[in-house]
Scaffold this motif. Structure first.
Motif, PDB file in Angstrom:
ATOM      1  N   ASN A 104       0.708  -1.474   0.060  1.00 33.98           N
ATOM      2  CA  ASN A 104      -0.036  -0.057   0.055  1.00 33.98           C
ATOM      3  C   ASN A 104       0.860   1.362   0.081  1.00 33.98           C
ATOM      4  O   ASN A 104       2.131   1.128  -0.157  1.00 33.98           O
ATOM      5  CB  ASN A 104      -1.158   0.036   1.125  1.00 33.98           C
ATOM      6  CG  ASN A 104      -0.277   0.139   2.414  1.00 33.98           C
ATOM      7  OD1 ASN A 104       0.697   0.783   2.653  1.00 33.98           O
ATOM      8  ND2 ASN A 104      -1.169  -0.724   3.469  1.00 33.98           N
ATOM      9  N   GLU A 105       0.441   2.520   0.222  1.00 33.00           N
ATOM     10  CA  GLU A 105       0.949   3.637   0.098  1.00 33.00           C
ATOM     11  C   GLU A 105       2.125   3.660   0.886  1.00 33.00           C
ATOM     12  O   GLU A 105       3.338   4.297   0.604  1.00 33.00           O
ATOM     13  CB  GLU A 105      -0.142   4.834   0.265  1.00 33.00           C
ATOM     14  CG  GLU A 105       0.502   6.009  -0.624  1.00 33.00           C
ATOM     15  CD  GLU A 105      -0.749   7.051  -0.284  1.00 33.00           C
ATOM     16  OE1 GLU A 105      -0.225   8.391  -0.583  1.00 33.00           O
ATOM     17  OE2 GLU A 105      -1.898   6.815   0.386  1.00 33.00           O
ATOM     18  N   PHE A 106       2.011   3.152   2.026  1.00 36.28           N
ATOM     19  CA  PHE A 106       2.935   3.557   3.176  1.00 36.28           C
ATOM     20  C   PHE A 106       3.803   2.358   3.604  1.00 36.28           C
ATOM     21  O   PHE A 106       4.681   2.483   4.501  1.00 36.28           O
ATOM     22  CB  PHE A 106       2.444   4.296   4.586  1.00 36.28           C
ATOM     23  CG  PHE A 106       1.611   5.427   3.978  1.00 36.28           C
ATOM     24  CD1 PHE A 106       2.421   6.744   3.686  1.00 36.28           C
ATOM     25  CD2 PHE A 106       0.297   5.786   4.186  1.00 36.28           C
ATOM     26  CE1 PHE A 106       1.859   7.759   3.565  1.00 36.28           C
ATOM     27  CE2 PHE A 106      -0.356   6.842   3.860  1.00 36.28           C
ATOM     28  CZ  PHE A 106       0.384   7.671   3.389  1.00 36.28           C
ATOM     29  N   SER A 107       3.365   1.144   3.277  1.00 38.53           N
ATOM     30  CA  SER A 107       4.097  -0.249   3.682  1.00 38.53           C
ATOM     31  C   SER A 107       3.905  -1.170   2.892  1.00 38.53           C
ATOM     32  O   SER A 107       2.998  -1.311   1.918  1.00 38.53           O
ATOM     33  CB  SER A 107       3.626  -0.314   4.927  1.00 38.53           C
ATOM     34  OG  SER A 107       2.042  -0.931   4.959  1.00 38.53           O
ATOM     35  N   LEU A 108       4.743  -2.184   2.972  1.00 41.05           N
ATOM     36  CA  LEU A 108       4.427  -3.457   2.348  1.00 41.05           C
ATOM     37  C   LEU A 108       4.673  -4.753   3.289  1.00 41.05           C
ATOM     38  O   LEU A 108       5.541  -4.633   4.228  1.00 41.05           O
ATOM     39  CB  LEU A 108       5.373  -3.898   0.917  1.00 41.05           C
ATOM     40  CG  LEU A 108       6.470  -3.175   0.943  1.00 41.05           C
ATOM     41  CD1 LEU A 108       7.986  -4.094   1.169  1.00 41.05           C
ATOM     42  CD2 LEU A 108       6.782  -2.715  -0.660  1.00 41.05           C
ATOM     43  N   ILE A 109       3.729  -5.850   2.803  1.00 40.56           N
ATOM     44  CA  ILE A 109       3.821  -6.878   3.854  1.00 40.56           C
ATOM     45  C   ILE A 109       4.642  -7.947   3.062  1.00 40.56           C
ATOM     46  O   ILE A 109       4.001  -8.372   2.138  1.00 40.56           O
ATOM     47  CB  ILE A 109       2.512  -7.233   4.420  1.00 40.56           C
ATOM     48  CG1 ILE A 109       1.940  -6.314   5.257  1.00 40.56           C
ATOM     49  CG2 ILE A 109       2.646  -8.711   5.175  1.00 40.56           C
ATOM     50  CD1 ILE A 109       0.428  -6.650   5.858  1.00 40.56           C
ATOM     51  N   VAL A 110       5.425  -8.613   3.360  1.00 42.24           N
ATOM     52  CA  VAL A 110       6.470  -9.550   2.551  1.00 42.24           C
ATOM     53  C   VAL A 110       6.901 -10.842   3.415  1.00 42.24           C
ATOM     54  O   VAL A 110       6.861 -10.890   4.618  1.00 42.24           O
ATOM     55  CB  VAL A 110       7.580  -8.988   1.919  1.00 42.24           C
ATOM     56  CG1 VAL A 110       7.174  -7.669   0.988  1.00 42.24           C
ATOM     57  CG2 VAL A 110       8.816  -8.695   2.941  1.00 42.24           C
ATOM     58  N   GLU A 111       6.690 -11.875   2.903  1.00 38.90           N
ATOM     59  CA  GLU A 111       7.076 -13.043   3.627  1.00 38.90           C
ATOM     60  C   GLU A 111       8.893 -12.822   3.859  1.00 38.90           C
ATOM     61  O   GLU A 111       9.463 -12.262   3.036  1.00 38.90           O
ATOM     62  CB  GLU A 111       6.557 -14.265   3.086  1.00 38.90           C
ATOM     63  CG  GLU A 111       5.348 -14.419   3.174  1.00 38.90           C
ATOM     64  CD  GLU A 111       4.560 -15.868   2.347  1.00 38.90           C
ATOM     65  OE1 GLU A 111       3.354 -15.957   2.811  1.00 38.90           O
ATOM     66  OE2 GLU A 111       5.284 -16.438   1.986  1.00 38.90           O
ATOM     67  N   SER A 112       9.130 -13.749   4.922  1.00 39.89           N
ATOM     68  CA  SER A 112      10.448 -13.419   5.479  1.00 39.89           C
ATOM     69  C   SER A 112      11.661 -14.052   4.604  1.00 39.89           C
ATOM     70  O   SER A 112      12.658 -13.662   4.690  1.00 39.89           O
ATOM     71  CB  SER A 112      10.703 -14.054   6.828  1.00 39.89           C
ATOM     72  OG  SER A 112      10.297 -15.600   6.671  1.00 39.89           O
ATOM     73  N   GLY A 113      11.232 -14.982   3.664  1.00 42.01           N
ATOM     74  CA  GLY A 113      12.052 -15.364   2.624  1.00 42.01           C
ATOM     75  C   GLY A 113      12.634 -14.431   1.462  1.00 42.01           C
ATOM     76  O   GLY A 113      13.452 -14.766   0.776  1.00 42.01           O
TER      77      GLY A 113
END
Lengths: 468, 468
Positions: A104-113
């Motif tokens: 999104n505009e202020f963040s990203l959610i990513v997996e740890s690998g």
């Protein structure tokens, strides 16, 4: 049941419960996970787990916890303190936990690998910046970087990994899943577990996903390479730039003459940007997200520094290629040390004002221990974080030199502690500095950490040989 | 030995070991410590400890821990969730831990009993800003604010207390002293215990001193009061201002018409800054530490909002007095609710975009529960943090109305949880919301918090009735 029988039973259970492509016992497949690029540690593991989802991690950990079977956790295998190399434990690699979950505009959610460089590029392609930047970014994973609270060259402006993470998903020692992703802006319902998991080196939970802050991309960036006479002037230069560019200073690295000699000798297409060499160099960058008159103020600052004999000479990058060339001089230091034989390393920090004092004292001390050794103190001037790496004397036997590792560490760390510093600034403790930590850490902090570890992982199944 | 005998023995021991002016049993002296300004809790304590140094706190805690005698800890006694009021425990007040220990360019180290306003003024007199600001700042202590991770009106720009603290000194349950004051810029030697102690509501340690960040003082500040038709437009206004003034927006508060009616009726020298009243108002401030054309951009933004019918009217403060008057309208809401009878309060947060949805649903629900009750939803628009306080119907018996407290809480919190929100945005859990937390908290988080509490305070002597 003997330990070996128990382990066999658990391995059978894991192989049954996980999909076939989520584990391996194949020696060839395992091999690259059991060594690391510096070749300081070689390990072994009866089984490699390659989970593809948080659920698979949870299932595996639950089984291991039930049967008291420990796990070693590995991200990109770029760690410098040996924490990622198993010594007989089952190895869990987060390599295939590599989905991008949210943007999104202020963040990203990513997996740890996910690989750091992938994340930098992803942010960039969305016209955003993810600022963490370090030499191993092409291989290092987000999970490993979070677990070691990684630093790098942009800490002076953006902070370390703990400052860049908003939320965490992690599998705890009993296999339950802690989730603080998409946190509310305000939520005062108890302890800050997110921050506790960051920098815990995988001893309290296995980070499976994180939410990262992204930043506005700078619209201007200026890169300077300065030549200086002595360390006090390097410090003075930092102070003046920090004063003038409180928010804009985004990189400031100290480089000794000897380091550049190695780099220009061993690394192709690297040359000194000055006609005459100096004892010290400082590489720095300033950046701004709006159209402030950055360049003018930099030129003015440089003029003042020259007039006051704080710096000897200055080069300002005029093109992107020139910028890359200057950055490459700094980034190649570790690589350029290799052809010079063994190097004994220290990743230390001291209060910024004591950097000259530390380097002077530590240099004297290691030269006393091993005459003609070649200290290469370089790194993050604005964080008080010096990589005090010492190349062997020319002609000395490499293994004989490296046998001094612990002895030299002790001497250097004595100075660090005396100056109020830390024996691990950004690489973590892992296996390498575990003994040193036990000896040097404030006993109240150490005892509290041990209590927390015992409380959250009573069977010591998560990275049992690491940190504590 | 009976509990009472044990307690008597500990009291005798404490009185012997501490100086005479560091404790009291005098009923008159104790009295103000046993009630609080909202008059929701009245307590009792056999002994009041008034330690004047960290050493005295440590001595006292050591004795209590040895003999399993619990302590309640109190700062400025302004807490809104009852955690500071003892119910038979020995009471430890941090009031006289009030030394300023260090003042430098970027931070200050102060003891936990210092009053927030004193610290704001101290920073100000050194040409710096300490940004935390809330209604109780004339009485609230730094230690209490840290233990509850306090918020206030400037979170939108500067964050909550956890974001403003660099280091902590705290006495742990066994009386040992944890110290992370003057931290290094980089130090990767284990768990982040500093952050764990902040917001722990005194259940893991007694904070005795903290190091606070100070900020550059803004050189410009503009204050706006806007009139709006509906909640969606309030949200839209926030979004537009946040987009335009990402770093400069320092306060944005939502105020319902009913609240201003109460304020102008009950608070002297308060009047509506518009000729016609509107259903909603938004108070906001932007500030900048450099000479950007702030005012121009604000005026342009207001023009666009007016043209697009997002706002009905706008007032820009032209003088310091006008600014104070506008701020006072917001700050007087709680006070102005008092003459209107009982008020049932909720300190909740939801994702910012769901504020209109929350207020609409919650208003409908409480009006269904108690016809003619008067919801006053106000607060921190930019944090998703609404103080959903509900005044009693006119003419209803106050006590009868207040008997609905828990029931109304449940109904409102159901909506909050459904919208992914938190039942405690900035006031903490204390005693008031302990049951609700146990019911509503993610069970993995709750179990982990319990494990940590048990590990660090196995005898449950620190604020044993609070939080968990």
């Amino acid at each position: 049941m003997s330990n070996i029988e128990n382990l066999r039973k658990v391995i059978t259970e894991l192989k049954e419960i996980l999909p076939n492509n989520s584990w391996s016992e194949n020696k060839e497949i395992l091999s690259p996970y059991l060594t690391e690029w510096r070749d300081r540690w070689r390990g072994q593991a009866p089984l490699l787990l390659l989970p593809k989802s948080t659920r698979e991690v949870s299932l595996a950990v639950k089984i291991c916890n039930q049967h008291n079977v420990p796990l070693t956790i590995q991200g990109g295998n770029t760690g410098l303190v040996g924490g990622q190399i198993p010594q007989g434990e089952i190895l869990l690699s987060t390599k295939y936990l590599n989905q991008i979950r949210q943007l999104n505009e202020f963040s990203l959610i990513v997996e740890s690998g996910c690989i750091l460089q992938t994340i930098q590029e992803l942010a960039d392609s969305n016209n955003k910046l993810f600022p963490l930047s370090l030499a191993s970014q092409g291989s290092a994973t987000i999970g490993g970087l979070c677990s070691t609270n990684a630093g790098g060259v942009h800490v002076v402006r953006y902070g370390s990994m703990r400052d860049l993470v908003i939320g965490v998903e992690a599998v705890l020692a009993d296999g339950t899943i802690f989730n603080s992703l998409n946190p509310l802006k305000k939520d005062n319902t108890g302890y800050n577990l997110t921050s506790l998991l960051l920098g815990a080196e995988g001893t309290l939970g296995i980070i499976t996903a994180v939410q990262l802050k992204t930043y506005q991309k700078p619209v201007q960036q200026e890169t300077l390479f300065l030549a200086l006479d002595n360390l006090d002037n390097c410090l003075e230069t930092y102070k003046i730039f920090k004063q003038t560019f409180t928010h804009e200073l985004s990189l400031i690295e100290l480089i000794p003459s000897e380091a550049l000699k190695f780099v220009t000798e061993h690394i192709p297409k690297c040359s000194l940007p000055f006609t005459v060499s100096s004892p010290w160099y400082v590489l720095l960058q300033c950046e701004s997200t709006h159209n402030a008159p950055l360049l003018n103020i930099i030129e003015e600052t440089v003029k003042v520094l020259l007039e006051n004999n704080i710096i000897i000479d200055a080069v300002l990058a005029k093109t992107i290629q020139q910028t890359k060339n200057l950055i490459k001089l700094r980034e190649s230091i570790s690589e350029a040390q290799k052809p010079q034989g063994g190097s004994i390393k220290h990743d230390i920090s001291v209060p910024i004002g004591l950097i000259p004092e530390f380097i002077t004292q530590a240099t004297k001390a290691v030269e006393m221990l091993i005459p003609n050794c070649r200290p290469i103190p370089f790194g993050h001037l604005g964080d008080g974080n010096i990589h005090f790496n010492v190349s062997q004397p020319q002609g000395m036997d490499k293994n004989e030199y490296l046998s001094y590792w612990k002895k030299m560490n002790r001497i250097v760390h004595d100075i660090v502690i005396k100056l109020g510093g830390s024996i691990s600034a950004e690489h973590g403790i892992g296996i390498l500095k575990k003994e040193e930590l036990a000896k040097r850490c404030d006993p109240v902090k150490y005892a509290t950490m041990k209590s927390i570890k015992l409380a959250l992982d009573p069977k010591k199944i998560l990275n049992p040989r690491v940190l504590l």
